[in-house]
Write a protein that holds these residues in place. Structure first.
Motif, PDB file in Angstrom:
ATOM      1  N   ASP A   1      42.398  41.282  21.226  1.00 53.35           N
ATOM      2  CA  ASP A   1      43.374  40.483  21.959  1.00 53.35           C
ATOM      3  C   ASP A   1      42.812  39.127  22.367  1.00 53.35           C
ATOM      4  N   GLN A   2      41.522  39.081  22.759  1.00 51.02           N
ATOM      5  CA  GLN A   2      40.952  37.825  23.230  1.00 51.02           C
ATOM      6  C   GLN A   2      40.056  37.152  22.189  1.00 51.02           C
ATOM      7  N   SER A   3      40.034  37.694  20.978  1.00 50.26           N
ATOM      8  CA  SER A   3      39.119  37.180  19.963  1.00 50.26           C
ATOM      9  C   SER A   3      39.344  35.695  19.683  1.00 50.26           C
ATOM     10  N   HIS A   4      40.609  35.285  19.583  1.00 48.63           N
ATOM     11  CA  HIS A   4      40.892  33.870  19.267  1.00 48.63           C
ATOM     12  C   HIS A   4      40.444  32.945  20.385  1.00 48.63           C
ATOM     13  N   LEU A   5      40.352  33.458  21.624  1.00 44.45           N
ATOM     14  CA  LEU A   5      39.899  32.646  22.753  1.00 44.45           C
ATOM     15  C   LEU A   5      38.384  32.514  22.782  1.00 44.45           C
ATOM     16  N   LEU A   6      37.689  33.451  22.140  1.00 35.58           N
ATOM     17  CA  LEU A   6      36.223  33.479  22.153  1.00 35.58           C
ATOM     18  C   LEU A   6      35.631  32.944  20.854  1.00 35.58           C
ATOM     19  N   GLY A   7      36.444  32.265  20.056  1.00 39.34           N
ATOM     20  CA  GLY A   7      35.948  31.724  18.789  1.00 39.34           C
ATOM     21  C   GLY A   7      35.724  32.787  17.743  1.00 39.34           C
ATOM     22  N   GLY A   8      36.537  33.859  17.775  1.00 32.11           N
ATOM     23  CA  GLY A   8      36.367  34.967  16.838  1.00 32.11           C
ATOM     24  C   GLY A   8      36.389  34.518  15.393  1.00 32.11           C
ATOM     25  N   ARG A   9      35.419  34.996  14.624  1.00 29.76           N
ATOM     26  CA  ARG A   9      35.339  34.596  13.216  1.00 29.76           C
ATOM     27  C   ARG A   9      34.780  35.748  12.395  1.00 29.76           C
ATOM     28  N   SER A  10      35.224  35.840  11.156  1.00 26.45           N
ATOM     29  CA  SER A  10      34.736  36.851  10.219  1.00 26.45           C
ATOM     30  C   SER A  10      34.644  36.213   8.846  1.00 26.45           C
ATOM     31  N   VAL A  11      34.294  37.014   7.850  1.00 25.23           N
ATOM     32  CA  VAL A  11      34.240  36.488   6.489  1.00 25.23           C
ATOM     33  C   VAL A  11      35.633  36.090   5.996  1.00 25.23           C
ATOM     34  N   PHE A  12      36.667  36.509   6.734  1.00 26.49           N
ATOM     35  CA  PHE A  12      38.042  36.170   6.359  1.00 26.49           C
ATOM     36  C   PHE A  12      38.511  34.875   7.027  1.00 26.49           C
ATOM     37  N   GLY A  13      37.662  34.278   7.873  1.00 25.37           N
ATOM     38  CA  GLY A  13      38.004  33.031   8.525  1.00 25.37           C
ATOM     39  C   GLY A  13      38.168  33.196  10.027  1.00 25.37           C
ATOM     40  N   PRO A  14      38.592  32.116  10.718  1.00 30.82           N
ATOM     41  CA  PRO A  14      38.810  32.198  12.166  1.00 30.82           C
ATOM     42  C   PRO A  14      39.900  33.211  12.495  1.00 30.82           C
ATOM     43  N   GLU A  15      39.746  33.885  13.611  1.00 28.23           N
ATOM     44  CA  GLU A  15      40.711  34.901  14.019  1.00 28.23           C
ATOM     45  C   GLU A  15      41.920  34.238  14.672  1.00 28.23           C
ATOM     46  N   PRO A  16      43.137  34.491  14.156  1.00 28.40           N
ATOM     47  CA  PRO A  16      44.331  33.893  14.757  1.00 28.40           C
ATOM     48  C   PRO A  16      44.729  34.630  16.031  1.00 28.40           C
ATOM     49  N   PRO A  17      45.564  34.024  16.869  1.00 32.56           N
ATOM     50  CA  PRO A  17      46.074  34.743  18.045  1.00 32.56           C
ATOM     51  C   PRO A  17      46.891  35.953  17.607  1.00 32.56           C
TER      52      PRO A  17
END
Length: 424
Positions: free
Chosen positions: A395-411
Protein backbone atom coordinates in the motif's frame (compact mmCIF):
# COMPACT_ATOMS: atom_id res chain seq x y z
CA UNK A 1 39.61 -30.90 13.73
CA UNK A 2 39.17 -29.73 10.16
CA UNK A 3 35.75 -28.70 9.04
CA UNK A 4 33.68 -27.57 6.12
CA UNK A 5 31.53 -24.84 7.61
CA UNK A 6 28.27 -25.57 5.82
CA UNK A 7 26.32 -25.73 2.58
CA UNK A 8 23.09 -24.59 0.93
CA UNK A 9 20.67 -25.94 -1.70
CA UNK A 10 19.01 -23.16 -3.68
CA UNK A 11 16.63 -22.82 -6.63
CA UNK A 12 18.67 -21.92 -9.71
CA UNK A 13 17.66 -18.48 -11.01
CA UNK A 14 18.97 -16.60 -14.02
CA UNK A 15 18.96 -12.87 -14.70
CA UNK A 16 21.14 -9.99 -13.57
CA UNK A 17 21.08 -7.60 -10.65
CA UNK A 18 19.88 -4.18 -11.87
CA UNK A 19 22.35 -1.33 -11.41
CA UNK A 20 20.09 0.60 -9.04
CA UNK A 21 20.17 -2.36 -6.63
CA UNK A 22 23.75 -3.49 -7.28
CA UNK A 23 25.13 -0.06 -6.37
CA UNK A 24 23.17 -0.03 -3.11
CA UNK A 25 24.20 -3.61 -2.27
CA UNK A 26 27.82 -2.55 -2.71
CA UNK A 27 27.45 0.34 -0.27
CA UNK A 28 25.36 -1.50 2.32
CA UNK A 29 27.48 -4.66 2.20
CA UNK A 30 30.68 -2.69 2.72
CA UNK A 31 29.40 -0.67 5.66
CA UNK A 32 27.93 -3.76 7.36
CA UNK A 33 31.32 -5.49 7.06
CA UNK A 34 32.98 -2.40 8.53
CA UNK A 35 30.58 -2.47 11.48
CA UNK A 36 31.22 -6.19 12.12
CA UNK A 37 35.00 -5.75 11.93
CA UNK A 38 34.76 -2.74 14.26
CA UNK A 39 32.77 -4.68 16.87
CA UNK A 40 34.12 -8.20 16.52
CA UNK A 41 37.22 -8.24 14.29
CA UNK A 42 38.12 -9.66 10.89
CA UNK A 43 38.11 -13.29 11.97
CA UNK A 44 34.49 -13.02 13.06
CA UNK A 45 33.50 -11.61 9.67
CA UNK A 46 35.12 -14.64 8.01
CA UNK A 47 33.27 -17.01 10.37
CA UNK A 48 29.97 -15.40 9.45
CA UNK A 49 30.63 -15.56 5.72
CA UNK A 50 31.39 -19.27 6.23
CA UNK A 51 27.97 -19.86 7.83
CA UNK A 52 25.33 -20.63 5.15
CA UNK A 53 22.34 -19.32 7.14
CA UNK A 54 24.03 -15.99 7.94
CA UNK A 55 25.24 -15.61 4.35
CA UNK A 56 21.70 -16.12 3.01
CA UNK A 57 20.28 -13.63 5.53
CA UNK A 58 23.00 -11.13 4.62
CA UNK A 59 21.94 -11.29 0.97
CA UNK A 60 18.23 -11.09 1.84
CA UNK A 61 18.63 -7.94 3.94
CA UNK A 62 20.29 -6.32 0.90
CA UNK A 63 17.21 -6.79 -1.31
CA UNK A 64 18.16 -9.88 -3.31
CA UNK A 65 15.79 -12.78 -4.04
CA UNK A 66 15.62 -14.27 -0.54
CA UNK A 67 15.83 -17.94 -1.53
CA UNK A 68 17.63 -18.12 -4.85
CA UNK A 69 21.10 -18.98 -6.12
CA UNK A 70 21.53 -15.35 -7.18
CA UNK A 71 22.30 -14.32 -3.61
CA UNK A 72 25.70 -16.03 -3.83
CA UNK A 73 26.79 -14.28 -7.01
CA UNK A 74 25.44 -10.88 -6.01
CA UNK A 75 26.86 -10.90 -2.47
CA UNK A 76 30.35 -11.92 -3.63
CA UNK A 77 30.21 -9.28 -6.37
CA UNK A 78 28.97 -6.56 -4.00
CA UNK A 79 31.68 -7.37 -1.45
CA UNK A 80 34.38 -7.33 -4.11
CA UNK A 81 33.28 -3.91 -5.34
CA UNK A 82 32.67 -2.50 -1.87
CA UNK A 83 35.63 -3.88 0.09
CA UNK A 84 38.38 -3.49 -2.52
CA UNK A 85 38.67 0.30 -1.94
CA UNK A 86 38.76 -0.43 1.83
CA UNK A 87 41.34 -3.24 1.64
CA UNK A 88 44.15 -1.06 2.97
CA UNK A 89 42.06 0.01 5.96
CA UNK A 90 40.40 -3.33 6.79
CA UNK A 91 43.07 -5.75 5.59
CA UNK A 92 40.42 -7.80 3.74
CA UNK A 93 40.66 -8.76 0.08
CA UNK A 94 37.92 -10.31 -2.09
CA UNK A 95 39.09 -12.39 -5.06
CA UNK A 96 37.39 -14.45 -7.73
CA UNK A 97 33.76 -14.40 -8.74
CA UNK A 98 31.65 -16.00 -11.41
CA UNK A 99 32.84 -17.72 -14.59
CA UNK A 100 36.06 -16.23 -15.98
CA UNK A 101 36.57 -14.22 -12.78
CA UNK A 102 36.82 -17.46 -10.77
CA UNK A 103 39.75 -18.65 -12.89
CA UNK A 104 41.65 -15.44 -12.15
CA UNK A 105 41.60 -16.09 -8.39
CA UNK A 106 45.13 -17.64 -8.09
CA UNK A 107 46.68 -14.73 -9.99
CA UNK A 108 44.78 -12.20 -7.85
CA UNK A 109 46.03 -13.90 -4.68
CA UNK A 110 49.63 -13.87 -5.88
CA UNK A 111 49.41 -10.17 -6.76
CA UNK A 112 47.88 -9.26 -3.40
CA UNK A 113 50.51 -11.38 -1.64
CA UNK A 114 53.29 -9.39 -3.30
CA UNK A 115 51.64 -6.16 -2.18
CA UNK A 116 50.79 -6.96 1.46
CA UNK A 117 53.40 -9.62 2.26
CA UNK A 118 51.60 -12.95 2.65
CA UNK A 119 52.41 -16.13 0.71
CA UNK A 120 50.24 -15.62 -2.34
CA UNK A 121 51.52 -18.76 -4.07
CA UNK A 122 50.44 -20.95 -1.14
CA UNK A 123 47.01 -19.33 -1.09
CA UNK A 124 46.73 -19.76 -4.87
CA UNK A 125 47.37 -23.47 -4.35
CA UNK A 126 44.69 -23.52 -1.63
CA UNK A 127 42.25 -21.88 -4.06
CA UNK A 128 42.91 -24.53 -6.71
CA UNK A 129 42.62 -27.37 -4.16
CA UNK A 130 39.32 -26.10 -2.79
CA UNK A 131 37.89 -25.93 -6.30
CA UNK A 132 39.20 -29.40 -7.15
CA UNK A 133 37.77 -30.96 -4.00
CA UNK A 134 34.26 -29.68 -4.70
CA UNK A 135 34.40 -30.58 -8.38
CA UNK A 136 36.24 -33.93 -8.30
CA UNK A 137 36.57 -35.36 -4.78
CA UNK A 138 32.91 -34.55 -4.08
CA UNK A 139 30.82 -35.74 -7.03
CA UNK A 140 27.27 -34.69 -6.23
CA UNK A 141 25.95 -33.69 -9.67
CA UNK A 142 26.75 -29.96 -9.36
CA UNK A 143 29.26 -28.26 -11.68
CA UNK A 144 31.16 -25.35 -10.16
CA UNK A 145 30.70 -21.96 -11.81
CA UNK A 146 31.48 -19.51 -9.00
CA UNK A 147 34.50 -19.29 -6.67
CA UNK A 148 34.89 -16.46 -4.17
CA UNK A 149 38.06 -16.33 -2.05
CA UNK A 150 38.13 -13.76 0.78
CA UNK A 151 41.48 -13.40 2.56
CA UNK A 152 42.88 -11.15 5.28
CA UNK A 153 46.34 -9.64 5.59
CA UNK A 154 47.29 -12.39 8.06
CA UNK A 155 46.42 -15.15 5.53
CA UNK A 156 43.16 -16.30 7.11
CA UNK A 157 40.51 -17.00 4.52
CA UNK A 158 37.01 -18.14 3.66
CA UNK A 159 35.86 -19.63 0.36
CA UNK A 160 32.28 -19.48 -0.90
CA UNK A 161 31.75 -21.36 -4.14
CA UNK A 162 28.70 -22.59 -5.98
CA UNK A 163 27.79 -25.30 -8.46
CA UNK A 164 24.73 -25.83 -10.61
CA UNK A 165 22.66 -28.77 -11.75
CA UNK A 166 20.90 -27.54 -14.87
CA UNK A 167 18.64 -30.57 -15.19
CA UNK A 168 17.20 -30.07 -11.71
CA UNK A 169 17.30 -26.25 -11.87
CA UNK A 170 19.13 -26.19 -8.56
CA UNK A 171 22.37 -24.76 -7.19
CA UNK A 172 24.53 -25.88 -4.28
CA UNK A 173 26.75 -23.55 -2.29
CA UNK A 174 29.88 -24.77 -0.48
CA UNK A 175 31.51 -22.90 2.41
CA UNK A 176 35.13 -23.34 3.55
CA UNK A 177 36.94 -21.71 6.47
CA UNK A 178 40.71 -21.76 6.99
CA UNK A 179 40.37 -21.60 10.77
CA UNK A 180 41.31 -25.06 12.06
CA UNK A 181 41.87 -26.46 8.56
CA UNK A 182 44.47 -29.27 8.61
CA UNK A 183 43.59 -31.21 5.48
CA UNK A 184 42.02 -30.40 2.15
CA UNK A 185 40.89 -33.98 1.60
CA UNK A 186 39.69 -35.20 5.03
CA UNK A 187 36.44 -33.50 6.12
CA UNK A 188 37.61 -30.01 5.14
CA UNK A 189 34.32 -28.19 4.56
CA UNK A 190 32.78 -25.64 6.85
CA UNK A 191 29.41 -26.25 5.17
CA UNK A 192 27.69 -27.49 2.02
CA UNK A 193 24.20 -26.24 1.17
CA UNK A 194 21.93 -28.65 -0.66
CA UNK A 195 19.23 -31.32 -0.59
CA UNK A 196 19.98 -35.04 -0.60
CA UNK A 197 19.63 -36.22 -4.18
CA UNK A 198 20.64 -39.87 -4.30
CA UNK A 199 24.09 -41.35 -3.86
CA UNK A 200 27.01 -38.91 -3.62
CA UNK A 201 30.65 -39.80 -4.06
CA UNK A 202 32.42 -37.92 -1.27
CA UNK A 203 36.09 -38.82 -1.01
CA UNK A 204 36.60 -36.08 1.59
CA UNK A 205 34.54 -37.97 4.17
CA UNK A 206 36.78 -39.18 7.02
CA UNK A 207 35.44 -42.70 6.45
CA UNK A 208 36.84 -42.58 2.89
CA UNK A 209 40.45 -42.45 4.06
CA UNK A 210 40.91 -46.14 3.28
CA UNK A 211 39.47 -45.56 -0.17
CA UNK A 212 41.84 -42.66 -0.87
CA UNK A 213 44.86 -44.70 0.23
CA UNK A 214 43.64 -47.73 -1.65
CA UNK A 215 43.32 -45.80 -4.91
CA UNK A 216 46.92 -44.64 -4.65
CA UNK A 217 48.09 -48.15 -3.82
CA UNK A 218 46.21 -49.59 -6.77
CA UNK A 219 47.79 -47.10 -9.13
CA UNK A 220 51.27 -47.82 -7.79
CA UNK A 221 51.00 -51.60 -7.56
CA UNK A 222 48.63 -52.63 -10.31
CA UNK A 223 48.50 -49.87 -12.88
CA UNK A 224 45.34 -48.74 -14.66
CA UNK A 225 44.87 -51.91 -16.73
CA UNK A 226 44.23 -54.13 -13.70
CA UNK A 227 42.22 -51.66 -11.63
CA UNK A 228 38.97 -52.59 -13.35
CA UNK A 229 39.40 -56.17 -12.07
CA UNK A 230 39.49 -54.92 -8.50
CA UNK A 231 36.18 -53.13 -8.75
CA UNK A 232 34.14 -56.10 -7.59
CA UNK A 233 36.08 -56.16 -4.33
CA UNK A 234 35.01 -52.59 -3.53
CA UNK A 235 31.27 -53.28 -3.42
CA UNK A 236 31.20 -55.22 -0.10
CA UNK A 237 33.22 -52.46 1.58
CA UNK A 238 30.85 -49.84 0.17
CA UNK A 239 27.87 -51.73 1.56
CA UNK A 240 29.49 -51.84 4.99
CA UNK A 241 30.29 -48.13 4.84
CA UNK A 242 26.62 -47.34 4.23
CA UNK A 243 25.74 -48.96 7.54
CA UNK A 244 28.17 -46.66 9.35
CA UNK A 245 26.17 -43.45 9.11
CA UNK A 246 27.49 -41.67 12.22
CA UNK A 247 28.89 -38.37 11.02
CA UNK A 248 28.62 -34.90 12.55
CA UNK A 249 26.01 -32.81 10.72
CA UNK A 250 27.21 -29.53 9.23
CA UNK A 251 24.91 -26.52 8.94
CA UNK A 252 22.73 -27.29 5.93
CA UNK A 253 20.38 -24.68 4.47
CA UNK A 254 17.71 -25.83 2.01
CA UNK A 255 15.72 -23.07 0.33
CA UNK A 256 12.23 -23.84 -1.03
CA UNK A 257 11.25 -23.50 -4.68
CA UNK A 258 8.33 -21.10 -4.03
CA UNK A 259 9.13 -17.48 -4.70
CA UNK A 260 6.66 -15.82 -2.34
CA UNK A 261 7.55 -15.42 1.33
CA UNK A 262 5.24 -17.48 3.55
CA UNK A 263 4.70 -17.59 7.29
CA UNK A 264 6.22 -21.07 7.30
CA UNK A 265 9.48 -19.47 6.09
CA UNK A 266 9.67 -17.04 9.02
CA UNK A 267 9.88 -17.27 12.80
CA UNK A 268 7.07 -14.78 13.38
CA UNK A 269 7.93 -14.00 17.01
CA UNK A 270 11.31 -12.71 15.82
CA UNK A 271 9.66 -10.57 13.15
CA UNK A 272 7.23 -9.16 15.70
CA UNK A 273 10.17 -8.40 17.97
CA UNK A 274 11.91 -6.48 15.16
CA UNK A 275 8.76 -4.47 14.41
CA UNK A 276 7.91 -3.79 18.05
CA UNK A 277 11.42 -2.61 18.84
CA UNK A 278 11.15 -0.07 16.02
CA UNK A 279 7.63 1.12 16.87
CA UNK A 280 7.77 1.15 20.67
CA UNK A 281 11.42 1.82 21.40
CA UNK A 282 12.86 3.67 18.42
CA UNK A 283 11.27 7.09 18.93
CA UNK A 284 11.93 7.21 22.69
CA UNK A 285 15.01 5.13 23.46
CA UNK A 286 17.16 5.71 20.38
CA UNK A 287 17.33 9.47 19.74
CA UNK A 288 20.85 9.07 18.36
CA UNK A 289 19.38 7.26 15.35
CA UNK A 290 16.44 9.57 14.90
CA UNK A 291 18.70 12.63 14.71
CA UNK A 292 19.95 11.39 11.34
CA UNK A 293 17.97 13.42 8.75
CA UNK A 294 15.08 11.56 7.14
CA UNK A 295 15.01 8.59 9.50
CA UNK A 296 11.50 7.51 10.46
CA UNK A 297 9.83 4.49 11.99
CA UNK A 298 9.97 2.43 8.78
CA UNK A 299 13.74 2.93 8.52
CA UNK A 300 14.22 2.04 12.19
CA UNK A 301 12.38 -1.22 11.48
CA UNK A 302 14.82 -2.01 8.68
CA UNK A 303 17.69 -1.04 10.98
CA UNK A 304 16.46 -3.55 13.58
CA UNK A 305 17.10 -6.34 11.06
CA UNK A 306 20.36 -4.79 9.85
CA UNK A 307 21.50 -4.62 13.49
CA UNK A 308 20.70 -8.30 13.89
CA UNK A 309 22.90 -9.13 10.90
CA UNK A 310 25.73 -7.27 12.66
CA UNK A 311 25.18 -8.60 16.19
CA UNK A 312 23.05 -11.76 15.98
CA UNK A 313 24.26 -15.20 17.05
CA UNK A 314 24.23 -18.03 14.44
CA UNK A 315 20.99 -19.48 15.83
CA UNK A 316 19.21 -16.23 14.90
CA UNK A 317 19.48 -16.90 11.15
CA UNK A 318 17.44 -20.09 10.81
CA UNK A 319 14.81 -18.09 8.87
CA UNK A 320 16.64 -16.05 6.19
CA UNK A 321 13.29 -15.06 4.65
CA UNK A 322 12.61 -12.75 7.61
CA UNK A 323 15.45 -10.47 6.57
CA UNK A 324 13.77 -9.80 3.23
CA UNK A 325 11.21 -7.79 5.25
CA UNK A 326 13.91 -5.12 5.78
CA UNK A 327 14.31 -3.94 2.18
CA UNK A 328 12.03 -6.18 0.13
CA UNK A 329 13.21 -7.93 -3.02
CA UNK A 330 14.09 -6.92 -6.55
CA UNK A 331 11.42 -9.32 -7.90
CA UNK A 332 8.59 -7.86 -5.68
CA UNK A 333 8.84 -10.73 -3.17
CA UNK A 334 7.90 -10.06 -0.45
CA UNK A 335 7.42 -6.49 -1.78
CA UNK A 336 9.29 -3.99 -4.03
CA UNK A 337 12.53 -2.52 -2.69
CA UNK A 338 11.69 0.75 -0.84
CA UNK A 339 14.57 2.86 -2.14
CA UNK A 340 13.97 5.73 0.29
CA UNK A 341 14.24 3.34 3.26
CA UNK A 342 17.25 1.58 1.72
CA UNK A 343 19.10 4.85 1.22
CA UNK A 344 18.29 6.00 4.76
CA UNK A 345 19.61 2.69 6.12
CA UNK A 346 22.89 3.19 4.26
CA UNK A 347 23.12 6.79 5.50
CA UNK A 348 22.59 5.75 9.14
CA UNK A 349 25.14 2.94 8.93
CA UNK A 350 27.76 5.12 7.21
CA UNK A 351 27.27 7.87 9.79
CA UNK A 352 27.53 5.40 12.68
CA UNK A 353 30.68 3.73 11.35
CA UNK A 354 32.37 7.03 10.47
CA UNK A 355 31.76 8.42 13.97
CA UNK A 356 32.90 5.16 15.59
CA UNK A 357 36.25 5.49 13.81
CA UNK A 358 36.66 8.81 15.61
CA UNK A 359 35.82 7.25 18.97
CA UNK A 360 32.19 8.38 19.02
CA UNK A 361 30.26 5.14 19.51
CA UNK A 362 26.79 6.58 20.20
CA UNK A 363 25.09 5.59 16.95
CA UNK A 364 26.65 2.13 16.70
CA UNK A 365 25.78 1.56 20.35
CA UNK A 366 22.19 2.61 19.61
CA UNK A 367 21.97 -0.03 16.87
CA UNK A 368 23.30 -2.66 19.26
CA UNK A 369 20.67 -1.68 21.83
CA UNK A 370 17.98 -1.81 19.15
CA UNK A 371 18.98 -5.40 18.39
CA UNK A 372 18.92 -6.29 22.08
CA UNK A 373 15.51 -4.69 22.55
CA UNK A 374 14.07 -6.69 19.62
CA UNK A 375 15.28 -9.89 21.26
CA UNK A 376 13.69 -8.98 24.59
CA UNK A 377 10.37 -8.00 23.04
CA UNK A 378 10.02 -11.13 20.92
CA UNK A 379 9.54 -13.18 24.08
CA UNK A 380 6.04 -11.84 24.61
CA UNK A 381 4.85 -9.48 21.84
CA UNK A 382 2.35 -10.49 19.20
CA UNK A 383 1.46 -8.78 15.96
CA UNK A 384 -0.26 -8.97 12.59
CA UNK A 385 -0.08 -11.91 10.23
CA UNK A 386 2.60 -11.86 7.55
CA UNK A 387 0.09 -11.25 4.75
CA UNK A 388 -1.14 -8.12 6.58
CA UNK A 389 2.41 -6.83 6.97
CA UNK A 390 3.15 -7.42 3.29
CA UNK A 391 -0.16 -5.84 2.21
CA UNK A 392 0.73 -2.73 4.20
CA UNK A 393 4.11 -2.56 2.47
CA UNK A 394 2.48 -2.75 -0.95
CA UNK A 395 0.00 0.00 0.00
CA UNK A 396 2.80 2.46 0.83
CA UNK A 397 5.38 1.17 -1.64
CA UNK A 398 4.89 4.03 -4.11
CA UNK A 399 5.46 6.53 -1.27
CA UNK A 400 8.74 4.87 -0.27
CA UNK A 401 10.24 4.78 -3.77
CA UNK A 402 9.27 1.13 -4.30
CA UNK A 403 11.10 -0.41 -7.23
CA UNK A 404 11.60 -3.87 -8.73
CA UNK A 405 12.95 -5.38 -11.92
CA UNK A 406 9.55 -4.47 -13.39
CA UNK A 407 10.09 -0.75 -12.75
CA UNK A 408 8.83 1.81 -10.20
CA UNK A 409 5.85 0.67 -8.16
CA UNK A 410 2.64 2.54 -9.10
CA UNK A 411 0.07 3.65 -6.50
CA UNK A 412 -2.54 1.01 -5.66
CA UNK A 413 -5.79 1.16 -7.61
CA UNK A 414 -8.15 3.72 -6.13
CA UNK A 415 -5.42 5.51 -4.16
CA UNK A 416 -5.67 9.30 -4.11
CA UNK A 417 -2.73 11.22 -5.59
CA UNK A 418 -0.49 12.76 -2.95
CA UNK A 419 -1.49 16.28 -4.01
CA UNK A 420 -5.18 15.50 -3.49
CA UNK A 421 -4.44 13.99 -0.05
CA UNK A 422 -2.61 17.12 1.08
CA UNK A 423 -5.27 19.50 -0.23
CA UNK A 424 -8.02 17.38 1.38
Amino acid sequence: MTQRSGSADLPLHGGRVPKWLGDRMTRLGAVLCQAIVHHYGRDELLRRLAHPFWFQSFGAVMGMDWHSSGITTSVIGALKRGLTPLSGELGIHVCGGRGAHSRKTPHELEMIGERVGFDGAALATASRLVAKVDSAAVQDGFDLYLHGFIVTDDSRWVVVQQGMNGDRRQARRYHWLSEGLKSFVDQPHAAIEGERQGEIVNLTDHRAEASRSGQLDLLRQLGPDRIVHEFAAIEPAATEAKRDSAQPMLPNLVMPAHHDVRESDIVMRRLHGNISAAIESGPTDFPELLLVPGVGARTVRALAMVAEVVHGAPCRFSDPARFSLAHGGKDRHPFPVPLKVYDETIAVMKSAVAKAKLGREEELAALQRLDGQARRLERYVTGPRLKEIVAGEFDQSHLLGGRSVFGPEPPPEGALPERAKKSG
